[in-house]
Design a protein around this motif. Structure first.
Motif, PDB file in Angstrom:
ATOM      1  N   VAL A   1       1.032  -1.333  -0.101  1.00 43.78           N
ATOM      2  CA  VAL A   1       0.275   0.164  -0.197  1.00 43.78           C
ATOM      3  C   VAL A   1       0.531   1.676   0.422  1.00 43.78           C
ATOM      4  CG1 VAL A   1      -0.541   0.012   2.373  1.00 43.78           C
ATOM      5  CG2 VAL A   1      -1.912   0.778   1.077  1.00 43.78           C
ATOM      6  N   GLU A   2       2.001   1.044   0.783  1.00 41.80           N
ATOM      7  CA  GLU A   2       2.780   2.157   0.562  1.00 41.80           C
ATOM      8  C   GLU A   2       3.073   2.620  -0.694  1.00 41.80           C
ATOM      9  OE1 GLU A   2       5.348   3.057   3.936  1.00 41.80           O
ATOM     10  OE2 GLU A   2       4.605   1.802   5.155  1.00 41.80           O
ATOM     11  N   ASP A   3       3.505   1.487  -1.557  1.00 39.04           N
ATOM     12  CA  ASP A   3       4.267   2.262  -3.264  1.00 39.04           C
ATOM     13  C   ASP A   3       3.267   2.841  -3.477  1.00 39.04           C
ATOM     14  OD1 ASP A   3       6.461   1.777  -3.009  1.00 39.04           O
ATOM     15  OD2 ASP A   3       5.912  -0.889  -3.045  1.00 39.04           O
ATOM     16  N   THR A   4       1.698   1.589  -3.084  1.00 39.38           N
ATOM     17  CA  THR A   4       0.405   2.327  -4.224  1.00 39.38           C
ATOM     18  C   THR A   4       0.599   4.219  -3.944  1.00 39.38           C
ATOM     19  OG1 THR A   4      -0.331   0.694  -3.930  1.00 39.38           O
ATOM     20  CG2 THR A   4      -1.875   2.526  -4.561  1.00 39.38           C
ATOM     21  N   VAL A   5       0.082   4.391  -2.897  1.00 41.27           N
ATOM     22  CA  VAL A   5      -0.152   6.061  -2.294  1.00 41.27           C
ATOM     23  C   VAL A   5       1.112   6.645  -2.791  1.00 41.27           C
ATOM     24  CG1 VAL A   5       0.020   7.270  -0.234  1.00 41.27           C
ATOM     25  CG2 VAL A   5      -1.208   5.236   0.538  1.00 41.27           C
ATOM     26  N   GLN A   6       2.332   5.494  -3.013  1.00 38.44           N
ATOM     27  CA  GLN A   6       3.763   7.091  -4.280  1.00 38.44           C
ATOM     28  C   GLN A   6       3.218   7.024  -4.877  1.00 38.44           C
ATOM     29  OE1 GLN A   6       5.720   9.174  -2.226  1.00 38.44           O
ATOM     30  NE2 GLN A   6       5.244   8.361  -0.071  1.00 38.44           N
ATOM     31  N   GLY A   7       2.900   6.446  -5.741  1.00 38.46           N
ATOM     32  CA  GLY A   7       2.163   6.141  -7.327  1.00 38.46           C
ATOM     33  C   GLY A   7       1.467   7.400  -7.432  1.00 38.46           C
ATOM     34  N   TYR A   8       0.321   7.448  -6.716  1.00 31.65           N
ATOM     35  CA  TYR A   8      -0.600   8.507  -6.139  1.00 31.65           C
ATOM     36  C   TYR A   8      -0.063   9.748  -6.235  1.00 31.65           C
ATOM     37  CZ  TYR A   8      -5.300   5.932  -6.416  1.00 31.65           C
ATOM     38  OH  TYR A   8      -6.128   4.954  -7.061  1.00 31.65           O
ATOM     39  N   ILE A   9       0.594  10.117  -5.301  1.00 27.39           N
ATOM     40  CA  ILE A   9       1.207  11.559  -5.094  1.00 27.39           C
ATOM     41  C   ILE A   9       2.572  11.893  -6.521  1.00 27.39           C
ATOM     42  CG2 ILE A   9       3.018  11.974  -3.720  1.00 27.39           C
ATOM     43  CD1 ILE A   9       1.584  10.387  -1.414  1.00 27.39           C
ATOM     44  N   ARG A  10       2.929  10.945  -6.499  1.00 26.37           N
ATOM     45  CA  ARG A  10       3.201  10.822  -8.092  1.00 26.37           C
ATOM     46  C   ARG A  10       2.716  11.541  -9.220  1.00 26.37           C
ATOM     47  NH1 ARG A  10       7.135  13.214  -8.892  1.00 26.37           N
ATOM     48  NH2 ARG A  10       8.414  12.534 -10.818  1.00 26.37           N
ATOM     49  N   LEU A  11       1.934  11.076  -9.315  1.00 22.04           N
ATOM     50  CA  LEU A  11       0.714  11.005 -10.558  1.00 22.04           C
ATOM     51  C   LEU A  11      -0.004  12.700 -10.390  1.00 22.04           C
ATOM     52  CD1 LEU A  11      -1.034   7.889 -11.310  1.00 22.04           C
ATOM     53  CD2 LEU A  11      -0.110   9.086 -13.118  1.00 22.04           C
ATOM     54  N   ALA A  12      -0.285  13.121  -8.845  1.00 23.74           N
ATOM     55  CA  ALA A  12      -0.428  14.197  -8.704  1.00 23.74           C
ATOM     56  C   ALA A  12       0.120  15.596  -8.903  1.00 23.74           C
ATOM     57  CB  ALA A  12      -1.172  14.336  -7.247  1.00 23.74           C
ATOM     58  N   GLU A  13       1.320  15.294  -8.786  1.00 22.23           N
ATOM     59  CA  GLU A  13       2.758  15.935  -9.033  1.00 22.23           C
ATOM     60  C   GLU A  13       3.185  16.654  -9.887  1.00 22.23           C
ATOM     61  OE1 GLU A  13       4.604  14.961  -4.494  1.00 22.23           O
ATOM     62  OE2 GLU A  13       5.656  13.901  -6.707  1.00 22.23           O
ATOM     63  N   GLU A  14       2.923  15.508 -11.243  1.00 19.26           N
ATOM     64  CA  GLU A  14       2.463  15.767 -12.029  1.00 19.26           C
ATOM     65  C   GLU A  14       1.847  15.824 -13.569  1.00 19.26           C
ATOM     66  OE1 GLU A  14       6.477  15.841 -13.398  1.00 19.26           O
ATOM     67  OE2 GLU A  14       6.889  15.095 -11.397  1.00 19.26           O
ATOM     68  N   ALA A  15       0.197  16.116 -13.284  1.00 16.17           N
ATOM     69  CA  ALA A  15      -0.842  15.875 -13.583  1.00 16.17           C
ATOM     70  C   ALA A  15      -0.436  17.316 -14.575  1.00 16.17           C
ATOM     71  CB  ALA A  15      -1.467  15.615 -12.696  1.00 16.17           C
ATOM     72  N   HIS A  16       0.009  17.861 -14.104  1.00 17.36           N
ATOM     73  CA  HIS A  16      -0.034  19.059 -15.616  1.00 17.36           C
ATOM     74  C   HIS A  16       0.155  18.845 -17.137  1.00 17.36           C
ATOM     75  CE1 HIS A  16       3.778  19.834 -13.445  1.00 17.36           C
ATOM     76  NE2 HIS A  16       4.030  20.080 -14.543  1.00 17.36           N
ATOM     77  N   ARG A  17       1.313  17.835 -16.973  1.00 15.35           N
ATOM     78  CA  ARG A  17       2.495  17.631 -18.105  1.00 15.35           C
ATOM     79  C   ARG A  17       1.404  17.486 -19.057  1.00 15.35           C
ATOM     80  NH1 ARG A  17       6.509  13.241 -16.358  1.00 15.35           N
ATOM     81  NH2 ARG A  17       7.403  13.530 -18.154  1.00 15.35           N
ATOM     82  N   PRO A  18       1.914  17.294 -20.142  1.00 17.84           N
ATOM     83  CA  PRO A  18       0.995  17.078 -21.665  1.00 17.84           C
ATOM     84  C   PRO A  18       0.607  15.798 -21.497  1.00 17.84           C
ATOM     85  CG  PRO A  18       2.625  18.194 -22.319  1.00 17.84           C
ATOM     86  CD  PRO A  18       2.682  17.808 -20.712  1.00 17.84           C
ATOM     87  N   GLU A  19       1.971  14.955 -21.128  1.00 22.42           N
ATOM     88  CA  GLU A  19       2.230  13.359 -21.818  1.00 22.42           C
ATOM     89  C   GLU A  19       1.442  12.049 -19.651  1.00 22.42           C
ATOM     90  OE1 GLU A  19       4.318  15.718 -21.038  1.00 22.42           O
ATOM     91  OE2 GLU A  19       6.781  14.865 -20.798  1.00 22.42           O
ATOM     92  N   VAL A  20       1.131  13.233 -18.871  1.00 18.40           N
ATOM     93  CA  VAL A  20       0.561  12.237 -17.513  1.00 18.40           C
ATOM     94  C   VAL A  20      -1.086  13.020 -18.282  1.00 18.40           C
ATOM     95  CG1 VAL A  20       0.402  12.435 -15.184  1.00 18.40           C
ATOM     96  CG2 VAL A  20       2.686  13.054 -16.429  1.00 18.40           C
TER      97      VAL A  20
END
Ligand SMILES: NC(=O)c1ccc[n+]([C@@H]2O[C@H](COP(=O)([O-])OP(=O)(O)OC[C@H]3O[C@@H](n4cnc5c(N)ncnc54)[C@H](O)[C@@H]3O)[C@@H](O)[C@H]2O)c1
Length: 332
Positions: free
Chosen positions: A222-241
């Protein structure tokens, strides 16, 4: 996690009191975010996370009420929304298909619509490994067709497509997170294979495998799942995300038998699982998601091996066995 990004950020998590929502909230509070939960349930797994309730603001509400959601986004000046609320159980999907579609499909556009109106900048939506269904090629890459066939899987395939369509046509930063089977401490869904096996082993009872032990799936701590979510949110403004789907997954797919044997090995006990299924009664399942896109675009990869994650989870249940059984019996 990017240092500074989360400091004083107003973040709303739908489904916060669920298994993964509580872990995500812990992590975001730690990073300095102001966390608001929006959930039908006022407690869920919260009692299993001491001190968390005091650190968050919890709104009891239904995602099928978009006006209430919009008010919550505006009132708290929310900039990032993690949409985790949903009907999360495959077997409930089989018995209550219509309710599953209502909550997972209408619930998703309801959250996206409210977020759009309230000007929320980034929305991360829980899709699922199950959205892939049967595939011809391994491992599953994000461009593969979504063949999810049972109601829960079909609802998540819809969730995924709706999310990406909001990003593309309605110009929002929205991302679908295809997370794989997640396990960890404080999972109160005791029918999930990891907690049920751990609790059997802790009681000295043979863990039961209902299949013939051969189905293969990927599992993520679960801690890896949560880090995946957090990375996605941090990068969500990029056109490739933005407007994309990402697998958040381990890169191994153990069989059910191998998974159960890992739990037994970690416990240090001498026992063998009881296999009650046969090849005839077992659905042939082989689920293997590719990690490649998340690695390359987000620089994300799991920190824990399966054994390390199982060890942390086993220790959690060892320390909280009575507490979780009491909580679950109160809810039934
Ligand atoms: N746990 C996994 O292995 C896994 C794997 C893939 C995807 N997912 C998805 O990730 C998300 C989180 O999973 P989880 O295991 O934490 O689920 P969970 O069942 O523990 O939590 C879901 C939460 O949603 C809330 N909820 C349900 N209906 C609601 C409604 N109408 N309005 C407001 N709140 C509502 C519930 O009260 C609960 O707190 C879910 O969308 C699930 O489908 C989970």
């Amino acid at each position: 996690m990017s240092s500074g990004f989360w400091k004083d950020q107003n973040v709303l998590i739908t489904g916060l009191t669920g298994f993964i929502g509580c872990w995500l909230a812990e992590c975001l509070c730690e990073a300095g975010a102001k966390v608001i939960g929006y959930d039908l349930s006022g407690d869920g797994a919260l009692p299993l996370h001491p001190g968390l309730k005091e650190k968050i603001t919890l709104i009891k509400g239904d995602i099928l009420d978009p006006k209430n959601l919009e008010d919550a986004f505006r009132k708290h000046g929310v900039s990032v929304c993690f949409h985790l609320a949903g009907q999360s159980m495959i077997e409930v999907g089989e018995s209550s298909a219509q309710m599953t579609f209502e909550v997972n499909v209408r619930g998703t556009w309801s959250v996206l619509e409210a977020a759009k109106k309230a000007g929320v900048e980034r929305v991360l939506v829980s899709s699922s490994n199950t959205a892939y269904g049967e595939q011809k090629e391994y491992p599953f890459v994000e461009t593969a067709p979504l063949n999810g066939s049972h109601p829960y899987a079909a609802s998540k395939a819809c969730t995924d497509i709706i999310t990406r369509s909001y990003a593309k046509s309605l110009k929002m930063h929205a991302v679908a997170c295809r997370q794989t089977n997640t396990f960890g401490g404080a999972d109160f869904h005791l029918t999930h294979i990891v907690p049920s096996t751990i609790l059997s082993v802790l009681k000295g009872e043979e863990p039961i495998i209902k299949s013939d032990g051969t189905p293969r799936k990927s599992y993520l701590y679960v801690e890896d799942t949560v880090q995946g979510y957090i990375r996605l949110a941090e990068e969500a403004h990029r056109p490739e995300v933005s407007g994309q789907a990402f697998n958040i997954t381990s890169d191994s797919s153990p069989s059910v038998l191998e998974l159960v044997e890992t739990v037994i090995e970690v416990s240090g006990k001498k026992m063998s699982p009881k296999i009650t299924g046969t090849p005839e009664t077992t659905r042939k399942e082989h689920e293997a998601l590719s990690q490649e896109k998340a690695r390359q675009v987000l620089g994300w990869q799991p920190r824990y091996t399966l054994r390390e994650g199982i060890k942390k989870t086993y220790e959690w249940y060892q320390d909280h066995q009575k507490e979780i059984e009491k909580l679950v019996s109160r809810h039934h």
